[in-house]
Design a protein around this motif. Sequence first.
Motif, PDB file in Angstrom:
ATOM      1  N   ARG A  24      27.015   7.545  18.724  1.00  0.00           N
ATOM      2  CA  ARG A  24      28.255   7.819  19.446  1.00  0.00           C
ATOM      3  C   ARG A  24      27.955   8.102  20.915  1.00  0.00           C
ATOM      4  N   LEU A  25      26.777   8.655  21.169  1.00  0.00           N
ATOM      5  CA  LEU A  25      26.318   8.972  22.521  1.00  0.00           C
ATOM      6  C   LEU A  25      24.803   9.059  22.480  1.00  0.00           C
ATOM      7  N   TYR A  49      20.888   8.303  31.995  1.00  0.00           N
ATOM      8  CA  TYR A  49      21.905   7.316  31.675  1.00  0.00           C
ATOM      9  C   TYR A  49      22.564   7.784  30.386  1.00  0.00           C
ATOM     10  N   VAL A  50      23.896   7.684  30.307  1.00  0.00           N
ATOM     11  CA  VAL A  50      24.623   8.099  29.108  1.00  0.00           C
ATOM     12  C   VAL A  50      25.275   6.861  28.502  1.00  0.00           C
ATOM     13  N   GLY A  51      24.812   6.490  27.321  1.00  0.00           N
ATOM     14  CA  GLY A  51      25.353   5.341  26.611  1.00  0.00           C
ATOM     15  C   GLY A  51      26.248   5.772  25.471  1.00  0.00           C
ATOM     16  N   GLY A  59      32.179   2.376  26.005  1.00  0.00           N
ATOM     17  CA  GLY A  59      32.782   3.098  24.890  1.00  0.00           C
ATOM     18  C   GLY A  59      33.329   4.457  25.262  1.00  0.00           C
ATOM     19  N   PHE A  60      33.034   4.948  26.471  1.00  0.00           N
ATOM     20  CA  PHE A  60      33.602   6.220  26.929  1.00  0.00           C
ATOM     21  C   PHE A  60      34.990   6.046  27.528  1.00  0.00           C
ATOM     22  N   ALA A  81      32.371  12.707  21.943  1.00  0.00           N
ATOM     23  CA  ALA A  81      30.960  13.098  22.018  1.00  0.00           C
ATOM     24  C   ALA A  81      30.566  13.428  23.457  1.00  0.00           C
ATOM     25  N   LEU A  82      31.084  12.670  24.420  1.00  0.00           N
ATOM     26  CA  LEU A  82      30.805  12.966  25.826  1.00  0.00           C
ATOM     27  C   LEU A  82      31.413  14.306  26.224  1.00  0.00           C
ATOM     28  N   LEU A  83      32.649  14.556  25.829  1.00  0.00           N
ATOM     29  CA  LEU A  83      33.260  15.865  26.109  1.00  0.00           C
ATOM     30  C   LEU A  83      32.484  17.000  25.461  1.00  0.00           C
ATOM     31  N   ASP A  84      32.050  16.803  24.223  1.00  0.00           N
ATOM     32  CA  ASP A  84      31.270  17.829  23.530  1.00  0.00           C
ATOM     33  C   ASP A  84      29.969  18.125  24.273  1.00  0.00           C
TER      34      ASP A  84
END
Length: 141
Positions: A24-25, A49-51, A59-60, A81-84
């Motif tokens: 998911r991240l 880098y955030v994938g 996907g974000f 998942a990015l917010l978390d």
Amino acid sequence: MCYATFIATSTPLKTSEFIPNLTRLYLKIPDTDELIGLSDKFSLPFVYYVGSDTKCSCGFEFHSELFDDPEWQDSKASPQALLDLLNELTISHDVEYYCCWDGDWGEPIEHNRVLNSHYITLEKNYFELIEREFIKFESLR
């Protein structure tokens, strides 16, 4: 073309790998060309880098007004998942974020914002991916 998102932190983070249909991240160390292009954007020392679930950062992308739309239900996992991650990291430290098109990491910042991720939800006010945007996510401290 794909989005590329990066974060910078004051402490090192654990990197991870992309696994199709599971991830998911994930975080990875940017390559040399990316780091050179990003060098004037971040003041914090650890850059990642955030994938997302799409392997890239696309996907974000999410729009809060589509939260209840049946066609977007499968698109919530990576933005959440990015917010978390941001909420976890900003308990005690600021996080710097930059979004651009893949390959444009050396282009100048065009948009700046300061946000508190703890007040952001997918349902009401998720920040959308904006090309060449820098966001400082403030810590709770």
